[in-house]
Design a protein around this motif. Structure first.
Motif, PDB file in Angstrom:
ATOM      1  N   GLU B 150       0.842  -1.190   0.000  1.00 58.50           N
ATOM      2  CA  GLU B 150       0.000   0.000   0.000  1.00 58.50           C
ATOM      3  C   GLU B 150       0.876   1.237   0.000  1.00 58.50           C
ATOM      4  O   GLU B 150       1.867   1.290   0.729  1.00 58.50           O
ATOM      5  N   LEU B 151       0.489   2.213  -0.802  1.00 56.89           N
ATOM      6  CA  LEU B 151       1.259   3.458  -0.805  1.00 56.89           C
ATOM      7  C   LEU B 151       0.619   4.439   0.160  1.00 56.89           C
ATOM      8  O   LEU B 151      -0.603   4.463   0.309  1.00 56.89           O
ATOM      9  N   PRO B 152       1.436   5.249   0.810  1.00 61.36           N
ATOM     10  CA  PRO B 152       0.849   6.291   1.653  1.00 61.36           C
ATOM     11  C   PRO B 152      -0.061   7.198   0.825  1.00 61.36           C
ATOM     12  O   PRO B 152       0.152   7.381  -0.377  1.00 61.36           O
ATOM     13  N   GLU B 153      -1.039   7.757   1.489  1.00 61.26           N
ATOM     14  CA  GLU B 153      -2.072   8.543   0.821  1.00 61.26           C
ATOM     15  C   GLU B 153      -1.517   9.612  -0.118  1.00 61.26           C
ATOM     16  O   GLU B 153      -1.942   9.744  -1.257  1.00 61.26           O
ATOM     17  N   ASP B 263       4.015   6.488   5.680  1.00 65.29           N
ATOM     18  CA  ASP B 263       2.793   6.299   6.433  1.00 65.29           C
ATOM     19  C   ASP B 263       3.154   6.044   7.894  1.00 65.29           C
ATOM     20  O   ASP B 263       3.811   5.054   8.201  1.00 65.29           O
ATOM     21  N   ARG B 265       1.461   5.083  10.266  1.00 65.01           N
ATOM     22  CA  ARG B 265       0.892   3.885  10.868  1.00 65.01           C
ATOM     23  C   ARG B 265       1.754   2.646  10.625  1.00 65.01           C
ATOM     24  O   ARG B 265       1.750   1.719  11.414  1.00 65.01           O
ATOM     25  N   ASP B 271       1.541  -5.281  12.923  1.00 67.37           N
ATOM     26  CA  ASP B 271       1.018  -6.105  11.837  1.00 67.37           C
ATOM     27  C   ASP B 271       1.421  -7.551  12.115  1.00 67.37           C
ATOM     28  O   ASP B 271       2.586  -7.910  11.991  1.00 67.37           O
ATOM     29  N   ARG B 292       6.316  -4.320  12.729  1.00 65.46           N
ATOM     30  CA  ARG B 292       6.421  -2.960  12.208  1.00 65.46           C
ATOM     31  C   ARG B 292       7.678  -2.821  11.354  1.00 65.46           C
ATOM     32  O   ARG B 292       8.717  -3.408  11.672  1.00 65.46           O
TER      33      ARG B 292
END
Lengths: 623, 503
Positions: B150-153, B263, B265, B271, B292
């Motif tokens: 997933e890419l950061p927003e 990101d 998070r 995770d 993480r």
């Protein structure tokens, strides 16, 4: 037809878009289905709380609980709670915060040290339980507990099964986290690894320890370590914590012992045999004559020549059941079922009492364990002579049928002490309890007696395989009792000296083990277990423990709501917690789960969490 | 014989005059070392044979290529200098080829490339290409996120801005170099203004460039020499100092840009499906016991380390500086009072004082900064006082007194500015110490709370797995070392640059 196609395409497109959306960085929406497959919760009309429920997680850093506190915080946060960790340095401050109700969830554990289900449930969940710190008061729970305590193992399984369903899922009084696996590493270059036991409940058995090189038994000390250096008294009824659990277990003999898998046994106990009356409330113990008290003379253990006999056993049993026998009786609650104890001298009376075991008379059952047929009983311990058929028998009764009392007697607090010595050392207190001044009058077993220095005056008299010689801030020394079953090959203590070092940090203990400074280590840090397994120098042993780790609720706070409790319950994923610790934790259900191996575990369920969170939001008008 | 030694010496001096040669030498040596380390990863000790690792093998080859090219150029330059007292134009042109190696993180080659590419190198040129290199490094580091599922927003926004700024710096590079040659700066004011704006991402080089341009405009096209620009030029002559500055500025820019390209998070949220992963493309430095990404944690940790380091240096710098200046300038009674109080502070061991403050007020970032600051105040006060006492006796201060200036004015306008040099040097070194102290305190559990990705915290987790998963401790350890080294090198360079004897 075309419209249907169009609709299908639209649906597919929207799914795709939804997929894109959730695979992006935004938090995925929970739920979605109308009905759970099990039909348990309806996912329709769910609401999200406007204000997330704020939860303070009370954590005791002294037990190293911050490791999973982090995971619990993370899981609750992802489930829609607003958690916060309150990290306290030790048990005392943790307990103060619990008593002051300054928490919502408290990380804690319960260790069923007697291996009996009653012990597993009574203290914490009974409305009158001494460790029911959270104010659980539910008559249904009490009924189950009382019923289970009077039943036989075959009967109580069902009772305790119902009990745990009611406790965990019906009422959500607790969030189970895990049961740990006990681990042991033995340096097999020094020790004979078969002689180092790892047991589910009982503490380490010193008398069986043997070196690999048997010629070194007398010349070389056995070295191990423990965490606590400040010891509670070496007086069984006044000790209830880890600082002396192992030390008392090995200093005093008991009427009963537990095997490694928590079955009761008479191995290495004062009993040759035991019998239970058929109504389950009378207990008879046939005593052996080859155990003598030891004392410390010129810095070494010597045999006092005084036999450990029925009068000492009765004296010790009376102390256990009498709350006022010592100033701070730590274990009284375990023995509340006990009514009275006495020395039996009338042999004929035993023949008329039917036993619960195999329907024979108590006499017959006891006789089976005797070395020579029991021909007469004596009240004078000096007169006992098993080979000649002269025995001592102790009778103890409980207020109601409570067979599990035998497990309690196997606990370290069931140790048998010297009547003579306790009456001498504690004379002032026994004469006038009101005159006793805590901190000024030193009672039997307190550490100042045997701590090196000006006050050293070791007056311990011990019935067990070992006796404490001297202690300082860094270590304590024990020596074998020469009068402990001298002719028994398996249970006579052969290693003369035991040196117990006080090391606080488990990483340091592990380093000491690898350096050969200590020979065994219990509770190896999970990250190091693979290293132990791979190292041929060590023998690795493990056994599932009875320590039930759980989250306790503060029922006066936000968790007054059963719905919110359930939401939190289903948010905690035990599998994930275990994964962080190399899958070395066992998912669990209630505190009897590990004891009875019911095999149940609470499964995390995000849908249920969303459902109950929504119910909570509705009930508090917070959406 | 004598003649030979003499020739050798002149030759050595001649070679030394060409900073390009030094940069090229460092470039090939450093690239070679890194290449060997990377290629060693492809060597399997257990079977005594090679295998091809997807990540380190191509990277190793690329570094090897950079090393070869640098070595060839270095040899060519050396020959050119020996024979014709200069580097051949084709060598300078070929040096541009070294610049793209920054894409694999090889700054040594890129610096050498930029240095060799141009013959005359005004300070503006250095600043401009360092601005480019800086943003390029941050761009490359951010690009590693492409391997994440997933890419950061705001990833593309961040990377896009970086790319845009680099293009702009390239334009600026050309313009300012031309201006430096011709001396016509007047029309560069808008450019400088935009440069100053882009510096908001933390690119100190761009800011310095803007300031230099403004200063030149004010000074009529650089006809007069400007003291601080001269100092800056001297700093840029010291390769290690400037490399240190680059490391610091890259981390500073990364701290700002990570708000878009990383990101948070990933750094703080557990995770459970990625526990204890070894380093890979997705997790360049592996993952910790809670799943993480260590790489992301280190990136965000830079922010905390730099913030704490800078504030806890700036605060005592100002407070200690003022106290020291007052003590040194007014002497006698005030001096006595201030310095005796400082002595009391000095008598308490710094670490002990810090731990005491944190123990008393709790472990959080503000307390940590206060604790670290307080124990540093007397150090600065002493330095400043000594320097002010020297400066106060200078002739120009006498002159100012003669003119009837008020003492306070003299102190602020003449004495303090001329006493700053040792303070600046001390500050640059003590930031490094502050970073170390923060990490040490976090390691001991006295710094910031465990969940926050601070370097000491990351190291603490790693220390548990030192034998089984060493990468957990090695990477944060390397970053702490590199940042502290960077500050130390920069401090050294600044000391040399500010030392009047070495001008």
């Amino acid at each position: 037809m075309r419209i249907k196609k169009l609709l299908a395409m639209l649906l597919a497109l929207s799914c795709l878009l939804a997929g894109c959306y959730t695979s992006g960085n935004k938090e995925a929406a929970t739920g979605g289905g109308n009905q759970d497959e099990n039909g348990q919760v309806s996912m329709e009309g769910l609401v999200t709380p406007k204000d997330k429920p704020k939860v303070v997680i009370l954590t005791n850093a002294g037990y190293g609980d911050e490791a999973w506190a982090n995971i619990i915080e993370d899981q609750l946060e992802k489930a829609g709670f607003a958690p916060e960790i309150s990290l306290l340095p030790d048990y005392a401050s943790w307990r103060a915060a619990v008593d002051a109700k300054k928490f919502d969830l408290a990380i804690t554990y319960w260790n069923t040290v007697t291996g009996s289900p009653d012990y597993a449930v009574r203290s914490v969940w009974h409305s009158k339980g001494p460790l029911n710190l959270y104010g659980i008061n539910d008559p249904t729970l009490d009924e189950y507990i009382e019923l289970g305590s009077t039943q036989t193992p075959e009967e109580y399984i069902e009772t305790y099964n119902k009990f745990e369903d009611y406790l965990v899922e019906d009422k959500a009084y607790v969030i189970p986290i895990y049961v740990s696996i006990k681990t042991l590493a033995v340096n097999n270059e020094i020790m004979n690894p078969d002689t180092v036991r790892i047991s589910k409940s009982r503490s380490m058995c010193w008398e069986q320890l043997r070196f690999k090189d048997e010629s070194k038994m007398a010349s070389m000390p056995f070295i191990m370590s423990q965490t606590a250096s400040d010891l509670t008294p070496l007086d069984p009824v006044r000790a209830d914590d880890g600082s002396t659990f192992m030390l008392n277990t090995n200093s005093y003999i008991r009427l009963m012992n537990l095997t490694d898998t928590d079955e009761i046994t008479t191995d290495s106990t004062l009993s040759k045999a035991y019998a239970i009356s058929d109504d389950g409330s009378d207990f008879y113990f046939l005593l052996r004559d080859d155990v003598f008290f030891s004392k410390v003379q010129n810095g070494h253990a010597v045999n006092t020549g005084e036999r450990v006999g029925a009068e000492d056993a009765v004296f010790s049993l009376d102390r256990m059941m009498n709350k006022d026998s010592v100033p701070d009786h730590k274990n009284f609650n375990n023995f509340t079922a006990m009514e009275k104890s006495e020395i039996v001298t009338d042999l004929e009376s035993l023949k008329s009492v039917p036993s619960k075991q195999s329907g024979k008379s108590v006499y017959d059952v006891l006789n089976e364990g005797a070395v020579a047929p029991v021909t007469s009983l004596t009240a004078d311990k000096a007169a006992a002579d098993n080979a000649a058929g002269v025995y001592q028998v102790v009778h103890m009764s409980t207020k109601y049928a409570f067979p599990q009392i035998l497990n309690v007697l196997a606990h370290s607090s069931g140790g048998i002490v010297s009547k003579k010595q306790i009456e001498t050392v504690n004379a002032k207190f026994l004469k006038d309890p009101a005159a006793y001044e805590a901190g000024k009058d030193v009672l039997y077993g307190e550490q100042s007696w045997y701590t090196e220095g000006a006050s050293y005056n070791n007056n311990l008299v011990c019935s067990g395989p070992y006796i404490a010689i001297k202690k300082n801030d860094v270590e304590i020394f024990f020596e074998a009792n020469p009068g402990y079953m001298p002719t028994e090959t398996k249970y006579a203590p052969k290693i003369k000296t035991i040196q117990m070092k006080f090391i606080k940090d488990s990483e340091t203990v592990f380093s000491a083990l690898r350096a050969g400074d200590i020979y065994i280590m219990y509770t190896i840090p999970t990250a190091k277990i693979d290293m132990v397994k791979e190292d041929p120098k060590f023998t690795f042993k493990e056994i599932p423990g009875n320590a039930y780790n759980y989250l306790a609720f503060n029922f006066d706070g936000i968790f007054k709501s059963e719905n919110l409790r359930k939401a939190a319950q289903y948010a905690i994923d035990q599998e994930q917690i275990s994964a962080v610790f190399n899958n070395r934790l066992i998912p669990t259900y209630s505190s009897v789960t590990p004891v009875l191996n019911t095999g149940k575990a609470l499964k995390a369920d995000p849908q249920k969490t969303a459902f109950y969170l929504s119910e909570w939001a509705k009930e508090t008008d917070n959406y | 014989m004598n003649n030979k030694t003499f020739l050798k010496r002149t030759e050595a001096r001649k070679l030394k005059n060409f900073s390009e040669l030094g940069a090229l030498n460092i470039s090939w040596a450093a690239s070679l070392v890194i290449a060997l380390v990377l290629l060693y990863n492809n060597f399997d000790k257990s079977v005594m044979g090679f295998y091809i690792d997807k990540m380190s093998f191509p990277l190793g080859l690329a570094y090897l290529a950079a090393a070869a090219l640098s070595l060839a150029l270095a040899l060519a330059s050396r020959a050119g200098i020996k024979a014709k007292d200069g580097i051949a134009p084709w060598v300078r042109a070929a040096a541009v080829l070294l610049v793209p190696f920054v894409l694999i993180g090889n700054v040594f080659s890129a610096i050498a490339g930029f240095m060799t590419a141009k013959k005359t190198k005004p300070i503006e040129y250095h600043l401009a290409y360092f601005s480019i290199l800086n943003n390029m490094m941050v761009f490359v580091i951010g690009s590693l996120n492409l391997f994440k599922p997933e890419l950061p927003e705001n990833f593309w926004l961040g990377q896009g801005l970086l790319a845009l700024s680099m293009a702009f710096y390239a334009v600026a590079l050309v313009l300012v170099s031309r201006a430096a040659d011709t001396g016509r700066y007047a029309r560069l004011a808008p450019l400088a203004a935009i440069l100053a704006l882009t510096a908001a991402v933390g690119n100190v080089f761009a800011l310095l460039l803007a300031l230099v341009v403004f200063a030149r405009i004010r000074n009529e096209g650089g006809r007069n020499s400007i003291e601080w620009v001269e100092t800056l030029r001297r700093v840029f002559r010291n390769y290690m100092a400037i490399l240190g500055l680059l490391v610091i500025v890259v981390l500073l820019t990364l701290s700002v840009v990570s708000a878009l390209t990383f990101d948070y998070r990933t750094a703080t949220s557990n995770d459970y499906s990625t526990l204890m992963r070894a380093p890979s493309m997705e997790f360049p430095f592996g993952t910790d016991d809670l799943g993480r990404c260590i790489f992301t944690r280190i990136v965000f940790g830079a922010r905390i380390s730099l913030i704490i380091g800078m504030i806890s240096t700036a605060a005592p710098f100002v407070v200690g500086g003022l106290l020291g200046a007052a003590a040194g300038f007014y002497e006698n009674r005030l001096d006595n009072v201030i310095m005796r109080v400082m002595d009391v502070f000095f008598a308490v061991p710094g670490t002990l004082l810090t731990i005491a403050i944190i123990a008393a007020f709790g472990a959080n970032m503000l307390n940590l900064i206060i604790a670290l600051s307080i124990s540093n105040v007397p150090v600065y006060a002493r330095t400043m006082r000594a320097q002010v006492m020297v400066t106060s006796n200078s002739e120009f201060v006498e002159a100012a007194r003669g003119y009837g200036r008020r003492p306070f004015e003299i102190l602020l306008k003449h004495v303090v500015p001329n006493s700053m040099a040792p303070m600046i040097v001390r500050a640059s070194v003590s930031i490094g110490i502050a970073v170390l102290s923060t990490s040490s305190l976090s390691y001991l559990g006295l710094g910031v709370e465990p969940k926050i990705p601070e370097w000491g915290n990351i190291l603490k987790i790693g220390s548990k797995y030192l034998e089984t998963n060493p990468y957990l401790a090695i990477y944060p350890g390397i970053f702490i070392i590199v940042l502290v080294l960077a500050f130390n090198f920069l401090g050294d360079g600044m000391r040399d640059a500010l030392d009047p004897k070495l001008k």
